[in-house]
Design an enzyme around this catalytic site. Structure first.
Site, mmCIF file in Angstrom:
data_model
loop_
_atom_site.group_PDB
_atom_site.id
_atom_site.type_symbol
_atom_site.label_atom_id
_atom_site.label_comp_id
_atom_site.label_asym_id
_atom_site.label_seq_id
_atom_site.Cartn_x
_atom_site.Cartn_y
_atom_site.Cartn_z
ATOM 1 N N ASN A 29 0.734 -1.144 0.129
ATOM 2 C CA ASN A 29 0.005 0.064 0.107
ATOM 3 C C ASN A 29 0.854 1.277 -0.201
ATOM 4 O OD1 ASN A 29 -2.558 1.591 0.685
ATOM 5 N ND2 ASN A 29 -1.350 2.084 2.266
ATOM 6 N N TYR A 106 4.612 10.165 -10.573
ATOM 7 C CA TYR A 106 3.565 9.498 -10.125
ATOM 8 C C TYR A 106 3.062 8.602 -10.803
ATOM 9 C CZ TYR A 106 -0.406 7.864 -7.216
ATOM 10 O OH TYR A 106 -1.254 7.396 -6.643
ATOM 11 N N LYS A 110 2.966 4.154 -11.214
ATOM 12 C CA LYS A 110 1.973 3.236 -11.041
ATOM 13 C C LYS A 110 1.696 2.419 -12.391
ATOM 14 C CE LYS A 110 0.565 4.440 -6.948
ATOM 15 N NZ LYS A 110 0.697 3.442 -5.802
HETATM 16 N N1 LIG Z 1 -5.892 8.758 -1.922
HETATM 17 C C1 LIG Z 1 -6.033 8.662 -3.327
HETATM 18 O O1 LIG Z 1 -6.772 9.242 -3.816
HETATM 19 C C2 LIG Z 1 -5.490 7.264 -4.143
HETATM 20 C C3 LIG Z 1 -5.874 7.038 -5.339
HETATM 21 C C4 LIG Z 1 -5.302 6.158 -6.107
HETATM 22 C C5 LIG Z 1 -4.154 5.268 -5.393
HETATM 23 N N2 LIG Z 1 -3.926 5.725 -4.373
HETATM 24 C C6 LIG Z 1 -2.697 4.709 -3.652
HETATM 25 O O2 LIG Z 1 -3.155 4.420 -2.305
HETATM 26 C C7 LIG Z 1 -1.980 4.259 -1.713
HETATM 27 C C8 LIG Z 1 -2.253 4.422 -0.077
HETATM 28 O O3 LIG Z 1 -2.379 5.824 -0.184
HETATM 29 P P1 LIG Z 1 -3.286 6.965 0.745
HETATM 30 O O4 LIG Z 1 -4.202 7.625 -0.024
HETATM 31 O O5 LIG Z 1 -3.724 6.372 1.971
HETATM 32 O O6 LIG Z 1 -2.030 8.003 1.167
HETATM 33 P P2 LIG Z 1 -1.324 8.482 2.556
HETATM 34 O O7 LIG Z 1 -2.624 8.693 3.676
HETATM 35 O O8 LIG Z 1 -0.681 9.224 2.347
HETATM 36 O O9 LIG Z 1 -0.601 7.010 2.779
HETATM 37 C C9 LIG Z 1 0.297 6.622 2.494
HETATM 38 C C10 LIG Z 1 0.779 5.515 3.418
HETATM 39 O O10 LIG Z 1 2.333 5.302 2.658
HETATM 40 C C11 LIG Z 1 3.257 5.138 3.798
HETATM 41 N N3 LIG Z 1 4.626 5.311 3.222
HETATM 42 C C12 LIG Z 1 4.792 6.253 2.384
HETATM 43 N N4 LIG Z 1 6.255 5.952 2.055
HETATM 44 C C13 LIG Z 1 6.645 4.812 2.878
HETATM 45 C C14 LIG Z 1 7.923 4.161 2.968
HETATM 46 N N5 LIG Z 1 9.064 4.491 2.463
HETATM 47 N N6 LIG Z 1 7.816 2.969 3.459
HETATM 48 C C15 LIG Z 1 6.625 2.543 4.345
HETATM 49 N N7 LIG Z 1 5.516 3.173 3.999
HETATM 50 C C16 LIG Z 1 5.446 4.289 3.665
HETATM 51 C C17 LIG Z 1 2.971 6.269 4.796
HETATM 52 O O11 LIG Z 1 3.439 5.961 5.982
HETATM 53 P P3 LIG Z 1 3.610 7.075 6.987
HETATM 54 O O12 LIG Z 1 2.373 7.835 7.276
HETATM 55 O O13 LIG Z 1 4.586 6.506 7.911
HETATM 56 O O14 LIG Z 1 4.407 8.249 6.200
HETATM 57 C C18 LIG Z 1 1.312 6.300 4.630
HETATM 58 O O15 LIG Z 1 0.934 5.092 5.833
HETATM 59 C C19 LIG Z 1 -0.828 4.533 -2.377
HETATM 60 O O16 LIG Z 1 -0.182 3.628 -2.859
HETATM 61 C C20 LIG Z 1 -1.306 5.619 -3.229
HETATM 62 O O17 LIG Z 1 -0.668 5.811 -4.443
HETATM 63 C C21 LIG Z 1 -4.331 6.609 -3.682
#
Ligand SMILES: NC(=O)c1ccc[n+]([C@@H]2O[C@H](COP(=O)([O-])OP(=O)(O)OC[C@H]3O[C@@H](n4cnc5c(N)ncnc54)[C@H](OP(=O)(O)O)[C@@H]3O)[C@@H](O)[C@H]2O)c1
Length: 153
Positions: A29, A106, A110
């Site tokens: 994730n 980004y 993906k």
């Molecule tokens: N939100 C959207 O609209 C959306 C849409 C499509 C895809 N996604 C994908 O969904 C996934 C989760 O994103 P989210 O929206 O939940 O964002 P988020 O709230 O920013 O969460 C991202 C998570 O990734 C962790 N992370 C970042 N760098 C890391 C590393 N080097 N090692 C371990 N953990 C790391 C962060 O940990 P920390 O909190 O400890 O930094 C956080 O828990 C991502 O892959 C993102 O690309 C999100």
């Protein structure tokens, strides 16, 4: 664990081995957006490398490190959290809402993650491990300053 640090990943895998001896589901994730709103021609290469280090190489590192534990479970699943912004079809379609989002690091990370998903899926299919990518859609999280229209729930 920090998915950019192999030693951190290996320590986590060792911990799960000691505590559980197997892993049923691995969800890759962790993801970062990098600096947003920069034209591809102006995005710094070190920023692109940073995004790939987490979004692409991190997923590869973690999957490889946890594979022995997934094999030990029998019928395990690997989920890659990808994004619609990695879809070459969608970001090439002027009529698609994602067409206007042109984030070099980004989006392409993906797309690469989708290819990584298929590569692992092809290898592991005959070993009873499914490997799939999912897209949560535009979701309100820290990732986008809670601007997404979907809720985490
Ligand atoms: N939100 C959207 O609209 C959306 C849409 C499509 C895809 N996604 C994908 O969904 C996934 C989760 O994103 P989210 O929206 O939940 O964002 P988020 O709230 O920013 O969460 C991202 C998570 O990734 C962790 N992370 C970042 N760098 C890391 C590393 N080097 N090692 C371990 N953990 C790391 C962060 O940990 P920390 O909190 O400890 O930094 C956080 O828990 C991502 O892959 C993102 O690309 C999100």
């Amino acid at each position: 664990m920090d998915v950019t640090q192999l030693s951190s990943i290996q320590a986590a895998a060792q911990y799960v081995l000691k505590e559980e001896g197997q892993l049923d589901i691995l969800i890759n994730n962790a993801g970062i957006s990098g600096v947003q709103g920069t034209h591809p021609s102006e995005q710094r290469i070190d920023e692109v490398i940073t995004v790939y280090d987490t979004n692409v190489f991190g997923a590869i590192r973690v999957t490889q490190a946890f594979l022995p534990l997934l094999k030990a479970a029998g019928g395990a699943k690997i989920i890659m959290v990808s994004s619609g912004l990695g879809s070459l079809e969608w970001v090439s379609d002027p009529n698609h809402p994602y067409f206007k989002v042109n984030e070099l690091g980004y989006n392409s990370s993906k797309t690469a993650l989708n290819a990584v998903t298929i590569a692992f899926a092809r290898q592991l299919k005959n070993q009873g491990i499914s490997v799939n990518a999912v897209d949560p859609g535009y979701t309100a999280t820290d990732f986008n300053g809670h601007s997404g229209y979907r809720s985490v729930a």
